[in-house]
Write an enzyme that holds these catalytic residues in place. Structure first.
Site, short mmCIF file in Angstrom:
data_model
loop_
_atom_site.label_atom_id
_atom_site.label_comp_id
_atom_site.label_asym_id
_atom_site.label_seq_id
_atom_site.Cartn_x
_atom_site.Cartn_y
_atom_site.Cartn_z
N GLU A 178 39.45 41.01 32.02
CA GLU A 178 39.35 40.63 33.44
C GLU A 178 38.26 41.51 34.02
OE1 GLU A 178 42.70 41.36 36.07
OE2 GLU A 178 42.33 39.43 37.03
N ALA A 221 41.13 44.79 42.88
CA ALA A 221 41.23 46.19 42.45
C ALA A 221 40.31 46.49 41.28
CB ALA A 221 42.68 46.50 42.10
N HIS A 241 38.60 35.88 40.44
CA HIS A 241 37.84 36.88 41.22
C HIS A 241 36.50 36.24 41.58
CE1 HIS A 241 40.61 40.32 40.93
NE2 HIS A 241 40.94 39.80 39.77
N ARG A 272 37.33 21.62 55.29
CA ARG A 272 35.95 21.17 55.09
C ARG A 272 35.33 21.79 53.84
NH1 ARG A 272 35.22 19.03 60.26
NH2 ARG A 272 35.94 20.49 61.82
N GLY A 311 56.73 37.29 44.80
CA GLY A 311 57.12 37.30 46.21
C GLY A 311 56.16 38.08 47.08
N ASP A 366 50.46 39.92 35.68
CA ASP A 366 49.35 40.74 36.16
C ASP A 366 49.87 42.16 36.39
OD1 ASP A 366 46.76 41.38 36.88
OD2 ASP A 366 46.91 40.61 38.93
N ALA A 380 46.92 45.68 44.06
CA ALA A 380 46.32 46.13 42.80
C ALA A 380 47.24 45.78 41.64
CB ALA A 380 46.06 47.63 42.86
#
Ligand SMILES: [Zn+2]
Length: 398
Positions: free
Chosen positions: A140, A151, A206, A238, A260, A285, A320
């Site tokens: 990533e 982060a 990202h 738009r 959440g 993640d 993060a």
């Protein structure tokens, strides 16, 4: 820093079971639906067709749900350990922490770093992939947008040069599974093509791309949306941006962080309804604090404060990563988000297994597949985890 909640993650010796074991009486979630009083037979490391009567040890798991082990496509660490910076022992501890929460297969994610450093990490993680501890590596960054850096360290970000992408995949020696990139940056589309040619998942994330730029990246071969909604422009009427393009295209699997904090339940339901249950993967993640506790941590070179289970950068306050584990994501899906147990199984096991090309061995409770399974009680609390025929969390039911 808090103390570890899990045992050390060093590999345990496999204890061969001479007789098949039959887990009997649970609600067993199969690809064809849920069997109310089902049986799963485990012989050695695999699920077997039913054993002859008397030949097996029967374990009564009535009152429970039996679901396939969870598969996490996007996970940066846990148990106090980081996959981006930890030693081999620490990485194993992180993997074990997630196994204690039902994740029997995970792809280890790195965060943005210097190219040489990432190549070196790829070497370390590829050995663990070769040993079967992880399913592969997800890079990533660093090829992500400074506008949507989350982060990740801004000074280390770079445009996705195909030669550099190639350098990372080569360093992973066949174990690179996914690269998240902002495909609108110079070199982005060529990098997507390169990844697709090498059988590595190109994940859009990202990103500050427009709708049209996202469509172009999908046409070039991108197949995953990295944590849809997070670290990308919001859906506008738009300017629909990447979210509309990623949701509408059947070639895309969308990652969602169901903790959440990252998503409102309504946003999660919108994605689920639009993409359909076969195109969603619940990822964690997770960062080091998952399964560990609040405190100060490092995410790559950046300092993170975890309070009440929410991880934020000390500087700027960006979210993060998460402290999520997949058992919590499962429970939330069925008790808060209103998803069916079958849809939760699809998002946590079947879909990510298929995406990784591992659906011949994991992702469902079918004979011939690895005996990777999770036992949940009637309130969807985790009670047992088996990986390749061995209890990681023993429900001690006899
Ligand atoms: Zn991540």
């Amino acid at each position: 820093m808090a103390t570890p909640s899990g045992a050390r993650g060093t590999a345990r010796p496999a204890t061969p079971h001479r007789h098949p074991r039959v887990l009997a009486g649970a609600r067993v979630v199969l690809p064809t639906g849920t069997v109310p009083d089902g049986r799963v037979t485990v012989a050695g490391t695999r699920i077997a067709a039913d054993a002859p009567p008397g030949a097996a040890q029967v374990i009564d798991v009535s009152g429970h749900w039996l679901v396939p082990g969870f598969v996490d496509l996007h996970n940066h660490g846990g148990g106090g350990a980081s996959f981006t910076s930890g030693t081999v022992d620490e990485v194993l501890q992180g993997i074990h922490t997630h196994r204690l929460h039902g994740t029997t297969t995970l792809v280890a994610s790195t965060v943005t770093g210097d190219m040489d450093f990432l190549a070196q990490r790829a070497g370390l993680l590829s050995e663990l992939a070769e040993q079967g501890e992880i399913a592969g590596i997800h890079f990533e960054g660093p090829f992500i947008s400074p506008c949507r850096k989350g982060a990740h360290s801004e000074e280390l970000l770079r445009d996705p040069d195909p030669a550099e992408v190639r350098k990372l995949i080569d360093a992973a020696r066949g174990t690179a599974k996914m690269v998240t990139l902002a495909t609108e940056l110079p070199g982005g589309i060529d990098s997507v093509r390169l990844l697709a040619e090498h059988g590595v998942i190109a994940a859009i994330g990202h990103t500050d791309a427009t709708y049209e730029q996202t469509v172009e990246a999908i046409e070039a071969g991108a197949t995953v949306a990295t944590h849809l909604f997070n670290a990308m422009p919001a859906l506008g009427h738009r300017a629909p941006g990447p979210i509309a393009a990623l949701l509408e295209d059947e070639r895309i699997t969308v990652e969602l962080i169901n903790d959440g904090t990252h998503l409102h339940p309504a946003s999660l339901q919108l994605a689920f309804r639009h993409a359909g249950a076969d195109r969603v993967a619940f990822i964690t993640d997770a960062m080091d604090a998952a399964g560990f506790g609040d405190g100060r941590y490092m995410l790559g070179p950046l300092e993170v404060e975890v309070a009440a289970g929410v991880a934020r950068l000390v500087e700027g306050g960006s979210i993060a990563g998460s402290t999520l584990t997949q058992d919590r994501a499962f429970k939330r899906a069925v008790t808060v988000d209103g998803l069916s147990v079958e849809d939760a199984v699809a998002a946590l096991s079947a879909n990510p297994a298929r995406l990784l090309g591992l659906d011949d061995t994991i992702g469902s409770l079918e004979p011939g597949k690895d005996a990777d399974l999770v036992l949940l009680d009637a309130d969807f609390e985790l009670r047992g985890v088996m990986r390749r025929g061995e209890w990681v969390v023993d429900p001690q039911l006899g």
